[in-house]
Design a protein around this motif. Sequence first.
Motif, mmCIF file in Angstrom:
data_model
loop_
_atom_site.group_PDB
_atom_site.id
_atom_site.type_symbol
_atom_site.label_atom_id
_atom_site.label_comp_id
_atom_site.label_asym_id
_atom_site.label_seq_id
_atom_site.Cartn_x
_atom_site.Cartn_y
_atom_site.Cartn_z
ATOM 1 N N ARG A 1 0.838 -1.197 0.000
ATOM 2 C CA ARG A 1 0.000 0.000 0.000
ATOM 3 C C ARG A 1 0.876 1.252 0.000
ATOM 4 O O ARG A 1 0.632 2.216 -0.728
ATOM 5 C CB ARG A 1 -0.896 -0.007 1.240
ATOM 6 C CG ARG A 1 -2.198 0.726 1.068
ATOM 7 C CD ARG A 1 -3.213 0.266 2.130
ATOM 8 N NE ARG A 1 -2.610 0.146 3.452
ATOM 9 C CZ ARG A 1 -2.883 -0.854 4.319
ATOM 10 N NH1 ARG A 1 -3.738 -1.816 4.002
ATOM 11 N NH2 ARG A 1 -2.295 -0.877 5.498
ATOM 12 N N THR A 2 1.920 1.209 0.810
ATOM 13 C CA THR A 2 2.811 2.370 0.893
ATOM 14 C C THR A 2 3.468 2.651 -0.456
ATOM 15 O O THR A 2 3.554 3.795 -0.899
ATOM 16 C CB THR A 2 3.886 2.134 1.972
ATOM 17 O OG1 THR A 2 3.230 1.916 3.217
ATOM 18 C CG2 THR A 2 4.828 3.312 2.065
ATOM 19 N N THR A 3 3.958 1.604 -1.126
ATOM 20 C CA THR A 3 4.576 1.796 -2.445
ATOM 21 C C THR A 3 3.612 2.519 -3.376
ATOM 22 O O THR A 3 3.984 3.461 -4.080
ATOM 23 C CB THR A 3 4.960 0.428 -3.054
ATOM 24 O OG1 THR A 3 5.854 -0.235 -2.169
ATOM 25 C CG2 THR A 3 5.603 0.593 -4.407
ATOM 26 N N GLU A 4 2.382 2.057 -3.371
ATOM 27 C CA GLU A 4 1.431 2.634 -4.322
ATOM 28 C C GLU A 4 1.042 4.057 -3.952
ATOM 29 O O GLU A 4 0.789 4.881 -4.832
ATOM 30 C CB GLU A 4 0.227 1.701 -4.480
ATOM 31 C CG GLU A 4 0.645 0.491 -5.324
ATOM 32 C CD GLU A 4 -0.254 -0.720 -5.236
ATOM 33 O OE1 GLU A 4 -1.465 -0.543 -4.981
ATOM 34 O OE2 GLU A 4 0.250 -1.850 -5.423
ATOM 35 N N ARG A 5 1.039 4.330 -2.658
ATOM 36 C CA ARG A 5 0.791 5.707 -2.248
ATOM 37 C C ARG A 5 1.922 6.637 -2.738
ATOM 38 O O ARG A 5 1.677 7.774 -3.130
ATOM 39 C CB ARG A 5 0.655 5.789 -0.724
ATOM 40 C CG ARG A 5 0.277 7.183 -0.228
ATOM 41 C CD ARG A 5 -0.133 7.209 1.223
ATOM 42 N NE ARG A 5 0.918 6.803 2.140
ATOM 43 C CZ ARG A 5 2.025 7.524 2.429
ATOM 44 N NH1 ARG A 5 2.220 8.689 1.820
ATOM 45 N NH2 ARG A 5 2.913 7.074 3.279
ATOM 46 N N LEU A 6 3.145 6.129 -2.718
ATOM 47 C CA LEU A 6 4.291 6.951 -3.139
ATOM 48 C C LEU A 6 4.194 7.356 -4.610
ATOM 49 O O LEU A 6 4.665 8.428 -4.995
ATOM 50 C CB LEU A 6 5.611 6.203 -2.913
ATOM 51 C CG LEU A 6 6.040 6.007 -1.458
ATOM 52 C CD1 LEU A 6 7.301 5.151 -1.393
ATOM 53 C CD2 LEU A 6 6.288 7.358 -0.780
ATOM 54 N N VAL A 7 3.612 6.487 -5.456
ATOM 55 C CA VAL A 7 3.590 6.804 -6.885
ATOM 56 C C VAL A 7 2.320 7.528 -7.307
ATOM 57 O O VAL A 7 2.203 7.930 -8.469
ATOM 58 C CB VAL A 7 3.791 5.531 -7.748
ATOM 59 C CG1 VAL A 7 5.059 4.795 -7.318
ATOM 60 C CG2 VAL A 7 2.597 4.588 -7.650
ATOM 61 N N GLU A 8 1.395 7.684 -6.385
ATOM 62 C CA GLU A 8 0.141 8.355 -6.736
ATOM 63 C C GLU A 8 0.309 9.728 -7.385
ATOM 64 O O GLU A 8 -0.399 10.053 -8.333
ATOM 65 C CB GLU A 8 -0.745 8.506 -5.492
ATOM 66 C CG GLU A 8 -1.859 7.485 -5.422
ATOM 67 C CD GLU A 8 -2.585 7.547 -4.096
ATOM 68 O OE1 GLU A 8 -2.983 6.482 -3.610
ATOM 69 O OE2 GLU A 8 -2.733 8.657 -3.537
ATOM 70 N N HIS B 1 13.217 -0.628 -2.235
ATOM 71 C CA HIS B 1 12.834 -0.033 -3.517
ATOM 72 C C HIS B 1 11.985 1.215 -3.343
ATOM 73 O O HIS B 1 11.940 2.053 -4.240
ATOM 74 C CB HIS B 1 12.160 -1.079 -4.413
ATOM 75 C CG HIS B 1 13.173 -1.926 -5.121
ATOM 76 N ND1 HIS B 1 13.772 -1.560 -6.298
ATOM 77 C CD2 HIS B 1 13.747 -3.107 -4.773
ATOM 78 C CE1 HIS B 1 14.643 -2.482 -6.674
ATOM 79 N NE2 HIS B 1 14.650 -3.445 -5.767
ATOM 80 N N GLN B 2 11.314 1.358 -2.214
ATOM 81 C CA GLN B 2 10.620 2.631 -1.954
ATOM 82 C C GLN B 2 11.635 3.767 -1.883
ATOM 83 O O GLN B 2 11.407 4.855 -2.435
ATOM 84 C CB GLN B 2 9.811 2.539 -0.656
ATOM 85 C CG GLN B 2 8.598 1.612 -0.789
ATOM 86 C CD GLN B 2 7.934 1.309 0.535
ATOM 87 O OE1 GLN B 2 8.366 1.790 1.585
ATOM 88 N NE2 GLN B 2 6.886 0.492 0.508
ATOM 89 N N GLU B 3 12.759 3.502 -1.216
ATOM 90 C CA GLU B 3 13.834 4.501 -1.202
ATOM 91 C C GLU B 3 14.309 4.823 -2.614
ATOM 92 O O GLU B 3 14.538 5.975 -2.976
ATOM 93 C CB GLU B 3 15.033 3.995 -0.402
ATOM 94 C CG GLU B 3 14.911 4.137 1.091
ATOM 95 C CD GLU B 3 16.187 3.674 1.789
ATOM 96 O OE1 GLU B 3 16.055 2.885 2.730
ATOM 97 O OE2 GLU B 3 17.293 4.087 1.377
ATOM 98 N N LEU B 4 14.481 3.748 -3.399
ATOM 99 C CA LEU B 4 14.981 3.956 -4.762
ATOM 100 C C LEU B 4 13.964 4.707 -5.614
ATOM 101 O O LEU B 4 14.326 5.571 -6.411
ATOM 102 C CB LEU B 4 15.305 2.599 -5.404
ATOM 103 C CG LEU B 4 16.485 1.867 -4.772
ATOM 104 C CD1 LEU B 4 16.609 0.463 -5.365
ATOM 105 C CD2 LEU B 4 17.784 2.645 -5.004
ATOM 106 N N ILE B 5 12.684 4.382 -5.461
ATOM 107 C CA ILE B 5 11.648 5.097 -6.223
ATOM 108 C C ILE B 5 11.758 6.591 -5.979
ATOM 109 O O ILE B 5 11.742 7.400 -6.913
ATOM 110 C CB ILE B 5 10.240 4.579 -5.835
ATOM 111 C CG1 ILE B 5 9.995 3.199 -6.451
ATOM 112 C CG2 ILE B 5 9.154 5.561 -6.272
ATOM 113 C CD1 ILE B 5 8.726 2.504 -5.945
ATOM 114 N N MET B 6 11.897 6.971 -4.700
ATOM 115 C CA MET B 6 11.937 8.401 -4.379
ATOM 116 C C MET B 6 13.245 9.042 -4.860
ATOM 117 O O MET B 6 13.249 10.171 -5.369
ATOM 118 C CB MET B 6 11.750 8.626 -2.873
ATOM 119 C CG MET B 6 10.402 8.144 -2.327
ATOM 120 S SD MET B 6 8.970 8.576 -3.369
ATOM 121 C CE MET B 6 9.093 10.360 -3.344
#
Lengths: 351, 351, 351, 351
Positions: D35-42, D161-166
């Motif tokens: 859920r957190t990953t998807e919130r980050l890309v919203e 990967h959340q870190e990497l996405i950001m």
Amino acid sequence: MPVVFPDVARGAAGAREEPGDVLGRLAEAYRRIRRTTERLVEPLAVEDCVIQTMEDVSPTKWHLAHTSWFFETFVLRNFDPSYVLYHEGYPYLFNSYYVQAGERHCRDRRGYISRPTVAEVMAYRRHVDEQMLRFMEEAAPDVAQQAAPVIELGVQHEQQHQELIMTDIKHVLSVNPLRPVYEAFENEAGDTAPLTWVPFDAGIYEIGHAGGGFAFDNEGARHRCFLEDFLLADRPVTNAEFMAFMEDDGYRRSEWWLSMGWAAVQERGWTEPFYWERRDGAWWTYTLGGMKPVAPDEPAAHISYFEADAYARWAGARLPTEQEWEAAASACSPSVEDAHFLENAPMHPRP
Amino acid sequence: MPVVFPDVARGAAGAREEPGDVLGRLAEAYRRIRRTTERLVEPLAVEDCVIQTMEDVSPTKWHLAHTSWFFETFVLRNFDPSYVLYHEGYPYLFNSYYVQAGERHCRDRRGYISRPTVAEVMAYRRHVDEQMLRFMEEAAPDVAQQAAPVIELGVQHEQQHQELIMTDIKHVLSVNPLRPVYEAFENEAGDTAPLTWVPFDAGIYEIGHAGGGFAFDNEGARHRCFLEDFLLADRPVTNAEFMAFMEDDGYRRSEWWLSMGWAAVQERGWTEPFYWERRDGAWWTYTLGGMKPVAPDEPAAHISYFEADAYARWAGARLPTEQEWEAAASACSPSVEDAHFLENAPMHPRP
Amino acid sequence: MPVVFPDVARGAAGAREEPGDVLGRLAEAYRRIRRTTERLVEPLAVEDCVIQTMEDVSPTKWHLAHTSWFFETFVLRNFDPSYVLYHEGYPYLFNSYYVQAGERHCRDRRGYISRPTVAEVMAYRRHVDEQMLRFMEEAAPDVAQQAAPVIELGVQHEQQHQELIMTDIKHVLSVNPLRPVYEAFENEAGDTAPLTWVPFDAGIYEIGHAGGGFAFDNEGARHRCFLEDFLLADRPVTNAEFMAFMEDDGYRRSEWWLSMGWAAVQERGWTEPFYWERRDGAWWTYTLGGMKPVAPDEPAAHISYFEADAYARWAGARLPTEQEWEAAASACSPSVEDAHFLENAPMHPRP
Amino acid sequence: MPVVFPDVARGAAGAREEPGDVLGRLAEAYRRIRRTTERLVEPLAVEDCVIQTMEDVSPTKWHLAHTSWFFETFVLRNFDPSYVLYHEGYPYLFNSYYVQAGERHCRDRRGYISRPTVAEVMAYRRHVDEQMLRFMEEAAPDVAQQAAPVIELGVQHEQQHQELIMTDIKHVLSVNPLRPVYEAFENEAGDTAPLTWVPFDAGIYEIGHAGGGFAFDNEGARHRCFLEDFLLADRPVTNAEFMAFMEDDGYRRSEWWLSMGWAAVQERGWTEPFYWERRDGAWWTYTLGGMKPVAPDEPAAHISYFEADAYARWAGARLPTEQEWEAAASACSPSVEDAHFLENAPMHPRP
């Protein structure tokens, strides 16, 4: 690329000669060309002959060996069954790009090869000379007939390498911050006349090698072309004229340049002709006689195609095509005696 | 990087000396180090001394000049007001990376410089030697006191360059397909004992230069570190052992390698140690004595960090840390007389 | 490069038109060209329109915006004083190489730009369309006269970018291992007749744009050239014929290739035409309809100049010169109705 | 690199749990992390998710798919015999560097892949989620025991990967001349206290993961080290402090820099921290909230190791070693409630 050998059973005048006469004539040409090569390298230190300052440059030592390898490989090993290879490692080192003549050392690493030494290469040359002269004296007529075109090509090939030796050694010496001198010379005084335009009429012109004597394969075949009316300048552009282009921001205005030329200007940071340097507000240029002030009346030299093209556009003209140039040159009958050949040094453009 | 000069007013034993005595001792060290450098280059041809076969390699000629430039710049020009610069162009050519000592020629173009010739560089060395020996004899006590640490550093610096000369010339000769010989030698016979493990106990160890005598700045300061229990092999890994790793597909199995190491294996196509070549199904290696079969009992050499690390992992061990290595080495008291120094050539690992 | 605008005050037939009529004709051409561009991108996903898979490729989104920027910059901002710039950042992003039109974003980074989004670019297109159509309707005669050649050039320019869109998107989709389909199609059956040679006689030919209607600057001026006798094949080389060259080791034999071509073969590892792949012993090729077996009767496509030249030499022929090609093409009177234009898809060579 | 799975049969507190309880706990963690990953890309546009602006950056779309591929490959395909691969082409596209998990697409070409589209990738995520949650509910105890550590690793892996996405999306948006905003925020006011030094005593310290709960393999094993006395600053260096270094010519004085750092300064032209820009005489920086003036009291961010090292030397200090840092951090007991985690945005350093 296949090595294509010319039909040289005819002299320059086109008259058919006896095989023996041909070899006699070629032996004389051989001696002359080999002597000239060695005279060109006399002013050099051993160290100058070893290094390679860019991929397109070959060490002088390599040129000296490669031209000998050519005669050893294509004449002695091909036509003289008694000939014994001088050194097993040399064919690999001194082949250039004759794919059919076997594997070869990488071009961009010729400057990594300290051995054989210069003295060893000169011994190799002397060995090939003795064997070649013996061969040209002793060859049977049928062998002579087959070998003659190859020898002729080898002589022309060595002459090409004389040009390369001088081109390359100029670069080698120029990148040294000490800017060493190859051979000192005095610039000739000159007073350039105003440029005038020579007219040529539209019509069909014949160009290409017309047969009789040696020619490289890209000099033929003879063919016709149509040229529209054109005008050609009666003398080269001078340094003074080129400096006017520079002062008019020639190197900074994209409108004078072909797209690839403008890309070259920007990527390589071109701001003046090759070998030119700015010192204390004046233009100097590296010559084989060392650093000299740029002489206004001398023909501009070391100008790339793109620079010449941009200059011409700026000057309200254009470069002649190859066809126009050959047609115009064929129509002239200059006095060869006054021409600026190797025999009447210095190796520098004359006003 | 700032040039940091050591406090060398003490001898190796740490006793304070008179300035005059110091310079006397340094003059002797100076003579010895300069003689050794020149003995190392004796087997070389002029051509060998000019070329640069990769960016990290410097021409021998450059090393010979640069070590002289060091004494000229930091001793003679600094401490002797009467000294006149030998050649205006040399500081630019022979500075290496001493940013504070002025502009310098690009490192990757040292092989583009044919002049000064080797003979001219040797004349420069002789000039610097005469001036240095005169200076060390005549310097006033206060000048001597200031100059001594710089001279000591220059001597150590030249010794470093002796290592570089040998490292570099090995590469220079090796890339030549003729694989020329620097100095012939016979491999020594050897019979390697099975490897055993020497234990070291966990605890606090002191490492780093302990003071007294010269040390480079990265050898200090003395400090404490904690080491857990560890075992260190009692001798180097042999070629035979390394070949077992290779035969077990060591260079093709990613699991033994660090990520950067595995990238190096793939990008550079590593399949064997540097200088090794496969000939007719056997491993050969280039040595300063020419090409030789790989001797199974000799220590494996020319192994990169990544190869050593992969080997260790394959062998079920790991490399020692720098701290472990220094602690272990300090704990040994080897017989120096039997050691393999420059004085007891050949320059090749001994079993 | 200066933007040179054509004289388009004449229609294709050369008859002079009234300014108003010209703009009416151009508005129709404008609508048609803009509609065609948008039809070409309809099959694409948003994601397809954003990426850049090599420097020479531009994202579809960039093409859509750049062609609009052209009209905005050279027509609306130049000729309509009331026009307000749509977005301050767009001129920088969507200029290509019009040096005089100001600073611009680097070509090789067009694929780094996610915003404006595709939807935002389409809104930009709609805005420019409305303004352009309004302008073409309302322009005063003198303004119309000045603007018409610029609009004509913009229409031609957008047609060029249609070619680029299709060329680029084919590359974009092809590098995806999933090899996605742009638009499915069936290959047409075909049975190629044996190749015959059409003779052309030596003589003076006129080539170049003859005036009347639009032409790009590199299509003129009209001039004469002389051509020797030559023969030209009566149809393109087929895939089957090209495969015969490949099976005869065409890509491995240096003798068929120009020197630069052979270098390209070796450096880039060419072994087949671009977009061809070997799968289970058969040749497949990526098309805009996805991966398909190479059809023997179709004209060989995606062949570089060097490959075409090598094929011709292998086949005992040579490529025609540009002059020969234009002279031959002008001599034909093909039926345009049967021709393979954009209107009669698929976008793939037909037998 | 081998994938090494942690022993996660214990919770953070180290108490052994029943397999069923473990999977229940992991299912909750799984839901939360996905859920957190998807919130980050919203906040991102489709176009933002596709592009790759340097080799080290991966497209958001790739991260979204790769983290799903991890669960599909290492959990579902390994432990659920009934699981059917979602798409044949995805393992090749979305494997990163798990050599043992098969061939994979080149990292530097992830930005060349427009399909699957973002919507297709989100469908893939939903499919994996359903299957994973079903699996965690239904798995037999012995399967659960084996799968649990892999799921735990997958959850941690997705957090990485959340870190990497950001990190990556910040670069993607920043290179766009329009400098788009990810999510607007207001800088927090702050007033930084003068820096003071916290002393730590020499002695033996224990560092490394102490067991109990998850840890990455480079966080262990627990071991002892000796640290001499040292002082550590009580807060990060601020932008104001770093600007003082810049104003004192910090980027132009070689004496502050490590040799490799100085080389980086010169080769890459570093003159300020990454993401900083000079506009009208003031420093601005790109943030996920768009361009903002550099706030003097915020901690300096986007500083490379070399810049931090040079700053420390200029400031008369040095960077702490990893050992010193861990020892010092372990000795603190900060209030977690006040900490600046993902939950209390903005994603920007706070004074």
